[in-house]
Structure formats: structure tokens, C-alpha cells
Design a protein around this motif. Structure first.
Motif, PDB file in Angstrom:
ATOM      1  N   PRO A  94       0.838  -1.210   0.000  1.00  0.00           N
ATOM      2  CA  PRO A  94       0.000   0.000   0.000  1.00  0.00           C
ATOM      3  C   PRO A  94       0.860   1.241   0.000  1.00  0.00           C
ATOM      4  N   SER A  95       0.379   2.232  -0.680  1.00  0.00           N
ATOM      5  CA  SER A  95       1.121   3.476  -0.782  1.00  0.00           C
ATOM      6  C   SER A  95       1.109   4.230   0.540  1.00  0.00           C
ATOM      7  N   ILE A  96       1.936   5.248   0.625  1.00  0.00           N
ATOM      8  CA  ILE A  96       2.005   6.057   1.849  1.00  0.00           C
ATOM      9  C   ILE A  96       0.672   6.751   2.111  1.00  0.00           C
ATOM     10  N   LEU A  97       0.013   7.225   1.064  1.00  0.00           N
ATOM     11  CA  LEU A  97      -1.284   7.894   1.237  1.00  0.00           C
ATOM     12  C   LEU A  97      -2.329   6.959   1.805  1.00  0.00           C
ATOM     13  N   GLU A  98      -2.297   5.702   1.285  1.00  0.00           N
ATOM     14  CA  GLU A  98      -3.264   4.729   1.800  1.00  0.00           C
ATOM     15  C   GLU A  98      -3.015   4.446   3.279  1.00  0.00           C
ATOM     16  N   ARG A  99      -1.726   4.289   3.631  1.00  0.00           N
ATOM     17  CA  ARG A  99      -1.411   4.023   5.028  1.00  0.00           C
ATOM     18  C   ARG A  99      -1.849   5.190   5.922  1.00  0.00           C
ATOM     19  N   LEU A 100      -1.668   6.421   5.455  1.00  0.00           N
ATOM     20  CA  LEU A 100      -2.104   7.585   6.221  1.00  0.00           C
ATOM     21  C   LEU A 100      -3.624   7.631   6.366  1.00  0.00           C
ATOM     22  N   ALA A 101      -4.311   7.251   5.292  1.00  0.00           N
ATOM     23  CA  ALA A 101      -5.779   7.243   5.341  1.00  0.00           C
ATOM     24  C   ALA A 101      -6.280   6.231   6.352  1.00  0.00           C
TER      25      ALA A 101
END
Length: 326
Positions: free
Chosen positions: A22-29
Motif C-alpha cells: 500500500p502506498s504512503i497515502l493509503e497508510r495515512l488514510a
């Protein structure tokens, strides 16, 4: 044939793609969602905790207002009349009457004691209590009611409790002051010296009755005196009705003077010397005492004080001074 070394793969040559996470944005979400869920859970927890606290406090206050029932089947009911008798006080007619009704209606009550410690109050509030004592005596003829004076039972307090079957006091108690007063101040000379002009507009000839900033008119004073005499006669009638033949009337008995318990006994203002414990044990024959005094909670006290404050402002502006039994 000549052996040739195997060529190393070129850095630019293609190789199988590694699995992409998972991308960094997904992990942040996802982290943000988890944090919001956690906040909601804690929010719900604290709300439930607050509601539980409010319910617990309400139960404690409600249960504390109820008189505790002893194990015995017969007991003496106690109602306190403490402080100035006026609408926004602990000794208001509403509070005292509520306690008296609860005491008389209780199945275990064999006698009622009104423990009085008051300098007086308004004639209306005192009359309300007097009327209710007489009504309850007729409704429950088998339950006697006794007034027991502590430090002082003067004026409006005596007006209220004189309806009891008998009155007891200590030898050093202060009893009596059968009179009515209306007091105030006059500032006419002061405002004249300060150069202040009083501007009072009224729509009635006597609406400015006893205005402290204007000279007292003889007709206004005469009217106020008639009003006080009328209330005084009502007070005297209640005393005579309550004390009957026990009262030894003298020229000073209705003059507003007060006496010690010893003197009050000689004058017939009280029946005997004794305290609440003595009356419960020796007169009522039920030594166990249960307190039925109504004590207001914080919300009730605030609501009553707010309403009374508004009423006082209106009555002061529209009606002026109020007679007092003190």
C-alpha cells in the motif's frame, strides 16, 4: 571454438516486478480512520461515564431527601422550622408544610414535633403554616403536634406554631414579640443638601406611599398604621385561638416585647419547659425521632431563588415595602 565469458545482465535489462504494498497515502488514510474510530469510542465512553455520574448524583440527592426509616414501627416525626420565614428560605411555608404533610401521612408517626428556631418573617407565610397545622390536626386527630422552641421563636415564628397542641421551650429561649413592623429610611434632608432632585412619576395619588426620598405625608403614615394594626389584630386572634385559656393576657402581652422561656411559661405563651428529646420520650412516648424536614436540592434552590428574586423586584417596584413579623 573459443570459450567466451557469459555476459552479465545489463542494468537496464528487465526483471520480474516485485509485489507493490500500500502506498504512503493509503497508510495515512487507514491510520486516520483508526484514530477517528478510537476517538469515537473514547467519546462514547466518556459520555456514558458522565450520564452514569449524573444519574448517581441524582439518586443520592433523591434518597438523601427522604427520611430514613428506623426498624421500630412507632416513632416521633420531626419537622424543622429554621431561619427567617419567607418564600426563598428553608423555613418557607412550602417547605414547612411539605414536611408536615409527609410526617402526618406516614404510617409510623405517632406524634409530630415542630422544632422552631426563627426570629420571624412575613405574616402571609406564617399564616400559611398556622392554617396547615390546624387543618392537619383536624384531619389526623389521633396524632398530636407539639412545637419545641430552641434559641428563639419570635413574632412570625410564634404566629406559625401557636396552632400546635402544646408549646415547649428552654428556660433561656426567647419567645413572643407579638407585633408587626414596617421599617425604612428617610433621605429628604440628605438629597436636599447634596442638591439632588427627586423625580417620581405615578399614576395614582398614593402610589409613592412612604417614598424615602420625599417627606412623609400624614395621610400616608395613617394608612400604613391602619394596615399594620389590621395585621396585628389578625396575629392576636391567632394567638388567642391557639392558646385559649392558658394565655394570661397583660397590657404588654401584645406590645411586641419578648420574654425568656421561664417568663413565657408564666404568661401562658408556652406550656412547659423541655426539648425535642424530652417531648418525644416523655410526652409522645416514642423516643425514636425521624426527620421529615424538606430540604431542597441545588436545582430547586436555584429555581426558587431566581423566581423569588424576580418577584421581589416586581413587588418592590409596584407595591413598595412589605410588613414583617420580626
Amino acid at each position: 571454438m573459443t570459450d567466451q565469458p557469459e555476459s552479465e545482465p545489463s542494468p537496464t535489462s528487465s526483471s520480474p516486478a516485485a509485489p507493490v504494498g500500500p502506498s504512503i497515502l493509503e497508510r495515512l488514510a487507514f491510520a486516520s480512520l483508526d484514530e477517528q474510530r478510537l476517538k469515537r469510542r473514547w467519546g462514547i465512553f466518556f459520555k456514558l461515564l458522565f450520564v452514569s455520574y449524573v444519574i448517581l448524583i441524582t439518586l443520592v440527592i433523591t434518597l438523601s431527601d427522604r427520611p430514613s426509616r428506623p426498624l421500630v414501627a412507632r416513632y416521633t416525626a420531626l419537622v424543622e422550622l429554621e431561619g427567617t420565614i419567607e418564600p426563598d428560605s428553608a423555613a418557607s411555608a412550602d417547605n414547612v408544610i411539605a414536611g408536615l404533610r409527609a410526617a402526618f401521612e406516614d404510617k409510623g408517626t405517632v406524634g409530630v414535633i415542630i422544632r422552631a428556631n426563627s426570629p420571624g418573617g412575613t405574616p402571609v407565610q406564617a399564616a400559611f403554616i398556622n392554617d396547615e397545622i390546624r387543618r392537619l390536626r383536624k384531619k389526623y386527630p389521633k396524632i398530636p403536634v407539639y412545637a419545641v422552641v430552641e434559641d428563639v421563636c419570635a413574632s412570625g415564628c410564634y404566629y406559625a406554631v401557636v396552632a400546635a397542641d402544646k408549646i415547649y421551650a428552654d428556660r433561656s429561649s426567647v419567645v413572643g414579640s407579638i407585633g408587626v413592623l414596617m421599617n425604612g429610611f428617610g433621605f429628604t434632608d440628605a438629597i436636599r443638601k447634596l442638591g439632588i432632585e427627586r423625580r417620581l412619576l405615578t399614576s395614582g395619588e398614593h402610589k409613592g406611599l412612604l417614598d424615602p426620598f420625599q417627606p412623609m405625608k400624614p395621610e400616608d403614615k395613617a394608612h400604613a398604621q391602619r394596615l399594620l394594626r389590621n395585621i396585628h389584630q389578625q396575629f392576636i386572634a391567632r394567638v388567642r385561638e391557639g392558646r385559649k385559656d392558658a394565655l394570661r393576657e397583660t397590657p404588654l402581652i401584645y406590645s411586641g416585647l419578648y420574654w425568656t422561656g421561664d417568663e413565657a411559661l408564666k404568661l401562658g405563651l408556652i406550656d412547659d419547659i423541655g426539648n425535642a428529646g424530652f417531648v418525644a420520650r416523655e410526652i409522645i412516648k416514642a423516643e425514636t425521632i425521624v426527620d421529615f424536614t424538606r430540604r431542597e436540592g441545588l436545582f430547586d434552590r436555584f429555581a426558587r431563588r431566581f423566581g423569588t428574586a424576580v418577584g421581589k423586584v416586581i413587588s418592590t417596584e409596584l407595591l413598595g415595602r412589605t410588613p414583617t413579623l420580626k
